[in-house]
Design a protein around this motif. Structure first.
Motif, PDB file in Angstrom:
ATOM      1  N   VAL A  51      77.098  18.820  62.640  1.00  0.00           N
ATOM      2  CA  VAL A  51      75.880  18.103  62.264  1.00  0.00           C
ATOM      3  C   VAL A  51      75.119  18.898  61.208  1.00  0.00           C
ATOM      4  O   VAL A  51      74.982  20.114  61.313  1.00  0.00           O
ATOM      5  CB  VAL A  51      74.963  17.871  63.487  1.00  0.00           C
ATOM      6  CG1 VAL A  51      73.662  17.192  63.087  1.00  0.00           C
ATOM      7  CG2 VAL A  51      75.681  17.051  64.549  1.00  0.00           C
ATOM      8  N   ILE A  52      74.610  18.161  60.221  1.00  0.00           N
ATOM      9  CA  ILE A  52      73.689  18.697  59.218  1.00  0.00           C
ATOM     10  C   ILE A  52      72.320  18.125  59.562  1.00  0.00           C
ATOM     11  O   ILE A  52      72.193  16.927  59.824  1.00  0.00           O
ATOM     12  CB  ILE A  52      74.097  18.258  57.798  1.00  0.00           C
ATOM     13  CG1 ILE A  52      75.464  18.828  57.424  1.00  0.00           C
ATOM     14  CG2 ILE A  52      73.031  18.664  56.776  1.00  0.00           C
ATOM     15  CD1 ILE A  52      76.085  18.191  56.183  1.00  0.00           C
ATOM     16  N   VAL A  53      71.312  18.968  59.584  1.00  0.00           N
ATOM     17  CA  VAL A  53      69.943  18.532  59.854  1.00  0.00           C
ATOM     18  C   VAL A  53      69.170  18.541  58.542  1.00  0.00           C
ATOM     19  O   VAL A  53      69.206  19.522  57.801  1.00  0.00           O
ATOM     20  CB  VAL A  53      69.247  19.462  60.874  1.00  0.00           C
ATOM     21  CG1 VAL A  53      67.783  19.099  61.037  1.00  0.00           C
ATOM     22  CG2 VAL A  53      69.968  19.423  62.206  1.00  0.00           C
TER      23      VAL A  53
ATOM     24  N   ALA B 121      74.436  12.174  52.763  1.00  0.00           N
ATOM     25  CA  ALA B 121      74.932  12.120  54.141  1.00  0.00           C
ATOM     26  C   ALA B 121      76.205  11.284  54.221  1.00  0.00           C
ATOM     27  O   ALA B 121      77.169  11.661  54.908  1.00  0.00           O
ATOM     28  CB  ALA B 121      73.854  11.543  55.055  1.00  0.00           C
ATOM     29  N   GLN B 122      76.214  10.165  53.536  1.00  0.00           N
ATOM     30  CA  GLN B 122      77.392   9.300  53.554  1.00  0.00           C
ATOM     31  C   GLN B 122      78.588   9.984  52.888  1.00  0.00           C
ATOM     32  O   GLN B 122      79.719   9.903  53.372  1.00  0.00           O
ATOM     33  CB  GLN B 122      77.068   7.966  52.881  1.00  0.00           C
ATOM     34  CG  GLN B 122      76.096   7.139  53.706  1.00  0.00           C
ATOM     35  CD  GLN B 122      75.543   5.945  52.951  1.00  0.00           C
ATOM     36  OE1 GLN B 122      75.416   5.950  51.727  1.00  0.00           O
ATOM     37  NE2 GLN B 122      75.182   4.907  53.694  1.00  0.00           N
TER      38      GLN B 122
ATOM     39  N   ALA C 181      74.439  22.984  64.661  1.00  0.00           N
ATOM     40  CA  ALA C 181      73.975  22.245  63.486  1.00  0.00           C
ATOM     41  C   ALA C 181      73.630  23.224  62.380  1.00  0.00           C
ATOM     42  O   ALA C 181      73.285  24.384  62.635  1.00  0.00           O
ATOM     43  CB  ALA C 181      72.749  21.404  63.839  1.00  0.00           C
ATOM     44  N   VAL C 182      73.702  22.717  61.154  1.00  0.00           N
ATOM     45  CA  VAL C 182      73.311  23.492  59.979  1.00  0.00           C
ATOM     46  C   VAL C 182      72.103  22.812  59.346  1.00  0.00           C
ATOM     47  O   VAL C 182      72.124  21.600  59.099  1.00  0.00           O
ATOM     48  CB  VAL C 182      74.462  23.580  58.960  1.00  0.00           C
ATOM     49  CG1 VAL C 182      73.991  24.207  57.654  1.00  0.00           C
ATOM     50  CG2 VAL C 182      75.623  24.382  59.532  1.00  0.00           C
TER      51      VAL C 182
ATOM     52  N   GLY D 161      83.666  14.238  57.919  1.00  0.00           N
ATOM     53  CA  GLY D 161      83.345  13.792  59.271  1.00  0.00           C
ATOM     54  C   GLY D 161      82.077  14.403  59.829  1.00  0.00           C
ATOM     55  O   GLY D 161      81.696  14.114  60.955  1.00  0.00           O
ATOM     56  N   VAL D 162      81.429  15.269  59.062  1.00  0.00           N
ATOM     57  CA  VAL D 162      80.179  15.886  59.514  1.00  0.00           C
ATOM     58  C   VAL D 162      79.057  14.861  59.380  1.00  0.00           C
ATOM     59  O   VAL D 162      78.883  14.254  58.324  1.00  0.00           O
ATOM     60  CB  VAL D 162      79.862  17.161  58.691  1.00  0.00           C
ATOM     61  CG1 VAL D 162      78.494  17.713  59.047  1.00  0.00           C
ATOM     62  CG2 VAL D 162      80.930  18.220  58.918  1.00  0.00           C
TER      63      VAL D 162
END
Length: 156
Positions: free
Chosen positions: A84-86, A102-103, A4-5, A110-111
């Motif tokens: 994934v982005i946190v 996020a959308q 994740a980033v 696709g992240v």
């Protein structure tokens, strides 16, 4: 391997950022804390200083590394193999803004984005507010990791 980033400006990193790093490190095999580089924006701390502070506060976590990115976050995620982005959320206002991002990120790449609600004791902390209070002579030690606090006082 789950990677994740956790992106941000981190100018300076706060206890709220450290809380998100701690929680993300427990949830993923690897977390990349990525400081954004935007030459058009004026920061108190240089990118090198922000990376040094982040490296210091992330040292206890064997699965956290520090990076920098310029341009689109999704391009950085792709290059790093992160799916994934946190993002930490302090309020409904954060949610409204971050949901749209996020959308868009998901549509573009696709992240996915994982939202972590802030711990109650950190909900009101922001780098901008901490800097403003410190500039006006207020005490901000409770909002920052000790090494970051020392650097902020020296900088101001």
């Amino acid at each position: 391997m789950s990677r994740a980033v956790f992106p941000g400006t981190f100018d300076p990193p706060t206890n709220g950022h450290l809380d998100v790093i701690t929680r993300a490190a427990a949830a993923f095999d690897e977390v990349i804390v990525a400081a954004g580089v935007n030459q058009s924006k004026q920061r108190l701390f240089s990118i090198e200083e922000r990376v040094e502070m982040l490296t210091e506060i992330a040292a206890p976590f064997g699965n956290v590394r520090i990076g920098t990115f310029e341009g689109l976050l999704v391009d950085y995620c792709r290059a790093e193999g992160a799916r994934v982005i946190v993002k930490g959320l302090r309020s409904g206002g954060d949610y409204d803004y971050e949901l749209q991002m996020a959308q868009m990120n998901r549509k573009m790449s696709g992240v996915d984005t994982l939202f972590l609600p802030t711990a109650p004791e950190n909900g009101y902390i922001s780098s901008s507010l901490v800097k403003e209070i410190a500039r006006l002579g207020g005490e901000v030690a409770d909002f920052l990791p000790a090494g970051v606090h020392d650097r902020l006082l020296r900088k101001l």
